[in-house]
Write a protein that holds these residues in place. Structure first.
Motif, mmCIF file in Angstrom:
data_model
loop_
_atom_site.group_PDB
_atom_site.id
_atom_site.type_symbol
_atom_site.label_atom_id
_atom_site.label_comp_id
_atom_site.label_asym_id
_atom_site.label_seq_id
_atom_site.Cartn_x
_atom_site.Cartn_y
_atom_site.Cartn_z
ATOM 1 N N GLY A 37 43.248 87.242 6.953
ATOM 2 C CA GLY A 37 42.709 87.975 5.826
ATOM 3 C C GLY A 37 43.674 88.164 4.679
ATOM 4 O O GLY A 37 43.348 87.904 3.521
ATOM 5 N N VAL A 38 44.883 88.605 4.970
ATOM 6 C CA VAL A 38 45.834 88.890 3.897
ATOM 7 C C VAL A 38 46.310 87.597 3.226
ATOM 8 O O VAL A 38 46.487 87.556 2.012
ATOM 9 C CB VAL A 38 46.997 89.779 4.402
ATOM 10 N N GLU A 45 51.796 94.194 1.648
ATOM 11 C CA GLU A 45 51.847 95.566 2.169
ATOM 12 C C GLU A 45 50.738 96.421 1.573
ATOM 13 O O GLU A 45 50.066 97.168 2.296
ATOM 14 C CB GLU A 45 53.207 96.193 1.863
ATOM 15 N N ASP A 46 50.529 96.309 0.251
ATOM 16 C CA ASP A 46 49.515 97.119 -0.421
ATOM 17 C C ASP A 46 48.105 96.766 0.053
ATOM 18 O O ASP A 46 47.285 97.646 0.289
ATOM 19 C CB ASP A 46 49.606 96.942 -1.940
ATOM 20 N N LEU A 47 47.830 95.474 0.189
ATOM 21 C CA LEU A 47 46.508 95.030 0.640
ATOM 22 C C LEU A 47 46.232 95.513 2.062
ATOM 23 O O LEU A 47 45.133 95.969 2.372
ATOM 24 C CB LEU A 47 46.412 93.505 0.577
ATOM 25 N N THR A 48 47.246 95.430 2.912
ATOM 26 C CA THR A 48 47.099 95.849 4.304
ATOM 27 C C THR A 48 46.919 97.361 4.389
ATOM 28 O O THR A 48 46.036 97.855 5.096
ATOM 29 C CB THR A 48 48.320 95.399 5.129
ATOM 30 N N ARG A 49 47.746 98.096 3.665
ATOM 31 C CA ARG A 49 47.676 99.562 3.695
ATOM 32 C C ARG A 49 46.308 100.064 3.212
ATOM 33 O O ARG A 49 45.747 101.002 3.761
ATOM 34 C CB ARG A 49 48.789 100.164 2.837
ATOM 35 N N ALA A 50 45.740 99.397 2.195
ATOM 36 C CA ALA A 50 44.451 99.817 1.649
ATOM 37 C C ALA A 50 43.269 99.298 2.477
ATOM 38 O O ALA A 50 42.124 99.655 2.206
ATOM 39 C CB ALA A 50 44.323 99.335 0.206
ATOM 40 N N GLY A 51 43.544 98.442 3.461
ATOM 41 C CA GLY A 51 42.478 97.912 4.299
ATOM 42 C C GLY A 51 41.680 96.799 3.646
ATOM 43 O O GLY A 51 40.629 96.411 4.145
ATOM 44 N N VAL A 52 42.166 96.283 2.530
ATOM 45 C CA VAL A 52 41.455 95.223 1.818
ATOM 46 C C VAL A 52 41.381 93.963 2.670
ATOM 47 O O VAL A 52 40.402 93.226 2.608
ATOM 48 C CB VAL A 52 42.125 94.923 0.454
ATOM 49 N N ASP A 53 42.384 93.745 3.508
ATOM 50 C CA ASP A 53 42.415 92.553 4.357
ATOM 51 C C ASP A 53 41.364 92.588 5.461
ATOM 52 O O ASP A 53 41.168 91.610 6.169
ATOM 53 C CB ASP A 53 43.805 92.355 4.963
ATOM 54 N N GLN A 62 33.327 91.855 2.540
ATOM 55 C CA GLN A 62 32.767 91.457 1.250
ATOM 56 C C GLN A 62 33.849 90.827 0.364
ATOM 57 O O GLN A 62 33.639 89.780 -0.243
ATOM 58 C CB GLN A 62 32.136 92.651 0.541
ATOM 59 N N ILE A 63 35.011 91.446 0.307
ATOM 60 C CA ILE A 63 36.110 90.916 -0.503
ATOM 61 C C ILE A 63 36.634 89.623 0.105
ATOM 62 O O ILE A 63 36.932 88.671 -0.623
ATOM 63 C CB ILE A 63 37.220 91.972 -0.675
ATOM 64 N N LEU A 64 36.738 89.549 1.425
ATOM 65 C CA LEU A 64 37.190 88.313 2.067
ATOM 66 C C LEU A 64 36.220 87.166 1.795
ATOM 67 O O LEU A 64 36.633 86.033 1.547
ATOM 68 C CB LEU A 64 37.362 88.524 3.572
ATOM 69 N N ARG A 65 34.922 87.460 1.814
ATOM 70 C CA ARG A 65 33.919 86.430 1.512
ATOM 71 C C ARG A 65 34.079 85.936 0.066
ATOM 72 O O ARG A 65 34.027 84.743 -0.206
ATOM 73 C CB ARG A 65 32.513 86.976 1.752
ATOM 74 N N LEU A 66 34.315 86.871 -0.867
ATOM 75 C CA LEU A 66 34.542 86.482 -2.262
ATOM 76 C C LEU A 66 35.790 85.611 -2.394
ATOM 77 O O LEU A 66 35.810 84.647 -3.164
ATOM 78 C CB LEU A 66 34.688 87.715 -3.154
ATOM 79 N N ALA A 67 36.841 85.959 -1.656
ATOM 80 C CA ALA A 67 38.080 85.171 -1.698
ATOM 81 C C ALA A 67 37.831 83.753 -1.187
ATOM 82 O O ALA A 67 38.278 82.773 -1.794
ATOM 83 C CB ALA A 67 39.175 85.846 -0.882
ATOM 84 N N ARG A 68 37.110 83.634 -0.064
ATOM 85 C CA ARG A 68 36.782 82.301 0.484
ATOM 86 C C ARG A 68 35.977 81.487 -0.525
ATOM 87 O O ARG A 68 36.239 80.307 -0.745
ATOM 88 C CB ARG A 68 35.999 82.434 1.788
ATOM 89 N N ASP A 69 34.973 82.129 -1.115
ATOM 90 C CA ASP A 69 34.123 81.443 -2.096
ATOM 91 C C ASP A 69 34.940 81.001 -3.310
ATOM 92 O O ASP A 69 34.766 79.887 -3.803
ATOM 93 C CB ASP A 69 32.978 82.342 -2.548
ATOM 94 N N LEU A 70 35.817 81.881 -3.787
ATOM 95 C CA LEU A 70 36.658 81.547 -4.935
ATOM 96 C C LEU A 70 37.542 80.337 -4.640
ATOM 97 O O LEU A 70 37.619 79.396 -5.435
ATOM 98 C CB LEU A 70 37.523 82.749 -5.336
#
Length: 126
Positions: free
Chosen positions: A3-4, A69-77, A81-89
């Motif tokens: 994810g990250v 570190e910031d992405l992991t701490r915020a749980g973005v990884d 929905q955000i991971l799907r957008l990253a894959r699509d991008l």
């Protein structure tokens, strides 16, 4: 890619010369939408590494470890929905021929970090 790594690659693509005027408007719009979603999840000081990446581009050595570190701490990884957008991008950019350039990576003091495509890593920490 975990994810990250996926998030860092997509953010680097949007901040690098990989997304240029020659890149389709669809890819540019996807990069902006993705960046906006990540930005909203990173609050306060968590946005500093993203600001650095956007200001200095991928050649700057200071953003990678901090952003991870910031992405992991915020749980973005872990945000599907955000991971799907990253894959699509990344898929749209690859189809359009755009590519992120990560530049020099400074990982002094880091343990178990892996960057790159199709990589495998086995760690044993004592």
């Amino acid at each position: 890619m975990d994810g990250v790594e996926l998030l860092v690659a997509a953010l680097a693509l949007g901040a690098s010369s990989g997304v240029t005027d020659a890149t389709s408007a669809v890819v540019r719009d996807a990069a902006e939408t993705f960046r906006g979603m990540v930005w909203r999840r990173l609050t306060g000081d968590g946005q500093d590494a993203l600001r650095l990446l956007e200001a200095e581009g991928t050649d700057s050595g200071g953003w990678q470890v901090r952003l991870v570190e910031d992405l992991t701490r915020a749980g973005v990884d872990r945000d599907e929905q955000i991971l799907r957008l990253a894959r699509d991008l990344l898929a749209q950019a690859a189809a359009a021929g755009a590519r992120a350039r990560i530049g020099q990576v400074d990982l002094r003091g880091a343990n178990g970090v892996l960057f790159g495509d199709s990589s495998t890593q086995n760690n044993t920490f004592n």
